[in-house]
Design a protein around this motif. Structure first.
Motif, short mmCIF file in Angstrom:
data_model
loop_
_atom_site.label_atom_id
_atom_site.label_comp_id
_atom_site.label_asym_id
_atom_site.label_seq_id
_atom_site.Cartn_x
_atom_site.Cartn_y
_atom_site.Cartn_z
N ASP A 261 5.24 14.56 -5.64
CA ASP A 261 6.08 14.94 -4.49
C ASP A 261 5.27 15.54 -3.35
O ASP A 261 5.81 15.78 -2.27
N SER A 262 3.94 15.76 -3.57
CA SER A 262 3.09 16.24 -2.48
C SER A 262 2.47 15.10 -1.70
O SER A 262 1.93 15.32 -0.61
N TRP A 263 2.52 13.87 -2.22
CA TRP A 263 1.93 12.74 -1.50
C TRP A 263 2.82 11.49 -1.46
O TRP A 263 2.40 10.43 -0.99
N ALA B 100 8.91 8.24 8.25
CA ALA B 100 7.90 9.04 7.56
C ALA B 100 6.49 8.65 7.96
O ALA B 100 5.54 9.44 7.75
N TYR B 101 6.31 7.45 8.54
CA TYR B 101 4.97 6.99 8.93
C TYR B 101 4.77 7.07 10.44
O TYR B 101 3.93 6.37 11.00
N ASN B 102 5.58 7.94 11.08
CA ASN B 102 5.52 8.13 12.53
C ASN B 102 5.79 6.83 13.28
O ASN B 102 5.26 6.60 14.37
N ARG C 267 0.82 -1.21 0.00
CA ARG C 267 0.00 0.00 0.00
C ARG C 267 0.86 1.27 0.00
O ARG C 267 0.49 2.27 -0.59
N ARG C 268 1.99 1.19 0.67
CA ARG C 268 2.79 2.39 0.86
C ARG C 268 3.89 2.56 -0.18
O ARG C 268 4.67 3.50 -0.10
N ASP D 262 0.74 10.01 2.02
CA ASP D 262 -0.60 10.53 2.25
C ASP D 262 -1.53 9.36 2.62
O ASP D 262 -1.70 8.42 1.85
N THR D 263 -2.15 9.45 3.79
CA THR D 263 -2.98 8.33 4.26
C THR D 263 -4.19 8.09 3.37
O THR D 263 -4.64 6.95 3.22
N ALA D 264 -4.71 9.16 2.73
CA ALA D 264 -5.86 8.99 1.84
C ALA D 264 -5.47 8.20 0.60
O ALA D 264 -6.22 7.34 0.12
#
Length: 694
Positions: free
Chosen positions: A314-316, A499-501, A284-285, A334-336
């Protein structure tokens, strides 16, 4: 008298019988005669060599013994080049050739067998044999000879097509078949025959599709200047020995064909048409984009569906790439977007068009997360198990909220890996890999320790920095290591945040540095180089294990592992620190390569210093035989018995060594001029007038 005679005959008969019995008792394997190492001898041909006015397409060639013709498709060539493959067979003493193209008027034909012909029993090769004849009233007899090597490794090019054009325009090699052709033999040697006086361009190509001209993906070599063949008559003095053992000196006229020292170094431009090769979303990522060839320009990628429609990538997402930008890995942040099973993206990128030029192209891509179904199944299983646990907990009267909290506390940590193993080279940094882009590194949580007796002492840890600007997952610690010391590198929990906390669990890596006495030092004092150059140390497989720039005529390798090595040098013409191939379309030769002609044996705690004049050894003799891959093969050696049978030598079918190499006449090119040029001296004096080596 008669009695004495009778006794004598009985004694004689007994001696004969005893002799025969003795012979029977001592019967063994015959010792055999001398080795038969002579190749077949040409006897005659029809048409004769040098014949004119020929109007037949069937040619026969007779030899003094039974012969065979091997690998006809790859070794035998006919000039001018034939559209229809000739039929070539061997039967007994005779080789037969049938040309299937229409014979051209007033044309010199050459059938070049290279090293395809050998005798049937001992496999002794008749190298360089060719015949020529003309359909007109005169024959073209000039020649050009030389050698072909692979530019990067100086391997002799075996079975490569070499040819010429009298049309000197730049586009002939890409559009027209070569006018006169030859094939290189096992040592990379060639002779192009049947030439008229005039100027020629000369090329070598790996003609994969057999169209007799160069296609951009094929290997190629070219000579920088035009070549004008000439013939000179010289007198050769030799000593003849008569049957009675007496010697006499004779002088014989000999025709010398020039030039005979052409050196061609083949290369591949590395050209591949650029196009979108593959794309996928294995997780997914993560989104993978693969192009067919390196590029210097990133594609423009935009989302077409979801809340981020119209936004650039580059924004998501974050890019992890190779330096050549042909393999792109995007980490979607971007989680969405991560939640979408199907991504619709628009990608604008450079693609090779029908004119072989790069032009912008736009594609719409539907990218599926193929693991969505499996992910859903696993989620449903997890929910079912959670429901079962809840029921059991309720029956036992347990606090279900605390159980769910414990389940939720099962975290996914950033994976950290030290790639160097447990032994650290003292001249290299420590390399660390992670499995996702990093947002934060807390330096106070990074520790370096050294072992002092049984106590770990803390020392200052160097910062963890990216290896390069392209990759997001590779880091290094540059540090001055103490030889023969045990270290421990510790990363405290939550000192690296991704990047995914997500963050790391505690990481420990113990390793030891090598002792100074475990190394050997190697130094090359190089002469003959005026440009920038790089020296490479090679292993037994001809692969680089280390490299160093030439500074002040010296290349230094202070930390080498003991072992056997070899070395080569390339002229770093553009100073970019790497070997660059050539470009035929730009008339750019590949960067020149030279080999140190000896092997180098290094032992622990030794310093080895070598002097190296790159022009002292002729180019064809530079590469040590131990690492030459394209070696000519020996035929099976046989000794002939008196009864005509053969005894095989036990040491057969081995690679040629110097002492039994029938091709080795000492120095193909002769000593070089030692002036910094690629001029190779005496040339190809090993060829005789009609074919084969002298």
């Amino acid at each position: 008298m008669k009695g004495n005679e009778s006794t004598y005959m009985q004694l004689l008969a007994g001696a004969v019988v005893a002799s025969l019995l003795g012979a029977c008792a001592s019967m063994g394997r015959p010792t055999g005669g001398d080795y038969d190492i002579e190749p077949p001898v040409f006897v005659k041909s029809n048409p004769a060599i040098g014949a004119t006015g020929v109007n037949r397409n069937n040619i026969t060639i007779d030899f003094n013994e039974n012969v065979q013709v091997e690998d006809v498709m790859n070794k035998v060539v006919v000039s001018p080049a034939q559209k229809n493959i000739p039929q070539i067979t061997a039967n007994g003493h005779r080789v037969s050739v049938e040309l299937r193209d229409t014979m051209l008027p007033n044309t010199t034909y050459t059938i070049d067998f290279s090293d395809a012909i050998s005798d049937l029993n001992e496999k002794n090769v008749l190298d360089g044999f060719a015949i020529d004849f003309s359909t007109g009233d005169s024959i073209d007899s000039l020649r050009i000879s030389g050698m072909v090597f692979e530019a990067r490794t100086l391997e002799p090019a075996q079975g490569v097509l070499v040819g010429v054009y009298s049309d000197l325009t730049d586009t002939t090699i890409t559009t027209l078949p070569l006018e006169r052709i030859a094939k290189t033999n096992q040592l990379g040697q060639f002779t192009v025959r049947g030439l008229k006086p005039g100027d020629y361009h000369i090329f070598a190509i790996n003609d994969i599709n057999r169209d007799y001209h160069w296609d951009r993906s094929e290997d190629v070599a070219f000579y920088d200047m035009t070549v004008s063949p000439v013939a000179e008559t010289t007198t050769v003095t030799d000593t003849l020995t008569a049957a009675d053992g007496s010697d006499s000196i004779v002088s014989v006229s000999h025709t010398k064909y020039l030039p005979n020292d052409i050196l061609l170094t083949w290369f591949n431009e590395g050209y591949t048409p650029q196009y979108l090769k593959d794309y996928s979303r294995p997780e997914r990522r993560r989104l993978f984009i693969k192009f067919s060839a390196p590029s210097d320009t990133l594609p423009d990628i935009r989302m077409l569906n979801g809340v981020d429609s119209g936004l650039p990538i580059d924004s998501w997402a974050r890019l992890n790439a190779t330096a050549t930008l042909d393999s792109l890995e995007y980490f979607i942040t971007d989680t969405a977007v991560i939640a979408q099973d199907t991504m619709m993206i628009e990608m604008r990128y450079l693609r090779t068009d029908t004119l072989d030029q790069l032009s912008w192209n736009t594609d719409t891509l539907r990218v599926l997360f193929k693991g969505a179904r499996e992910e859903k199944r696993l989620k449903e299983e997890a929910e079912k198990k959670a429901a079962d646990r809840r029921k059991k907990a309720e029956k036992r009267g347990e606090n279900i909220d605390s159980i769910e909290a414990a389940e939720a506390a099962r975290l996914t940590f950033i994976k950290i890996t030290a790639t160097g193993g447990n032994t650290q080279e003292i001249y290299k940094p420590l390399f660390i890999d992670v499995d996702q882009p990093i947002d934060t590194i807390i330096q106070s949580g990074l520790h370096m320790l050294t072992l002092n007796d049984t106590i770990w002492d803390t020392i200052q840890a160097p910062p963890l920095v990216p290896v390069d600007s392209f990759g997001l997952l590779k880091y290094k610690l540059d540090m001055k290591w103490t030889p023969g010391t045990k270290y421990k590198y510790v990363v405290d929990s939550a000192s690296i945040i991704g990047a995914y906390n997500e963050w790391n669990n505690t990481f420990n890596h113990e390793f030891s540095t090598r002792k100074l006495e475990d190394y050997s030092a190697l130094y090359f004092n190089v002469t003959g180089v005026s440009d920038s150059a790089i020296v490479e140390v090679l292993d037994k497989g001809d692969k680089p294990v280390d490299e160093a720039p030439l500074k002040g005529g010296v290349a230094q390798f202070p930390y080498m592992q003991p072992g056997t090595y070899y070395a080569r040098l390339y002229i770093d013409r553009n100073g970019n620190g790497k070997w660059d191939t050539g470009s035929l379309l730009d008339s750019l030769q590949p960067e020149e390569v030279y080999y140190y002609p000896k092997k180098i044996v290094l032992k622990k705690n030794w310093d080895v210093e070598q002097s190296w004049n790159i022009y002292e050894t002729p180019i064809d003799l530079q590469k040590p035989k131990e690492i030459v891959k394209n070696k000519p093969k020996t035929a099976k050696k046989r000794r002939r018995n008196k009864d005509g049978t053969y005894i095989d030598d036990d040491n057969t079918n081995r690679d040629l060594e110097e002492e039994d190499d029938p091709y080795n006449d000492g120095n193909f090119f002769g000593p070089s001029n030692n002036n910094g040029s690629r001029n190779f001296g005496n040339g190809m004096n090993g060829f005789n007038n009609r074919g084969g080596f002298r």
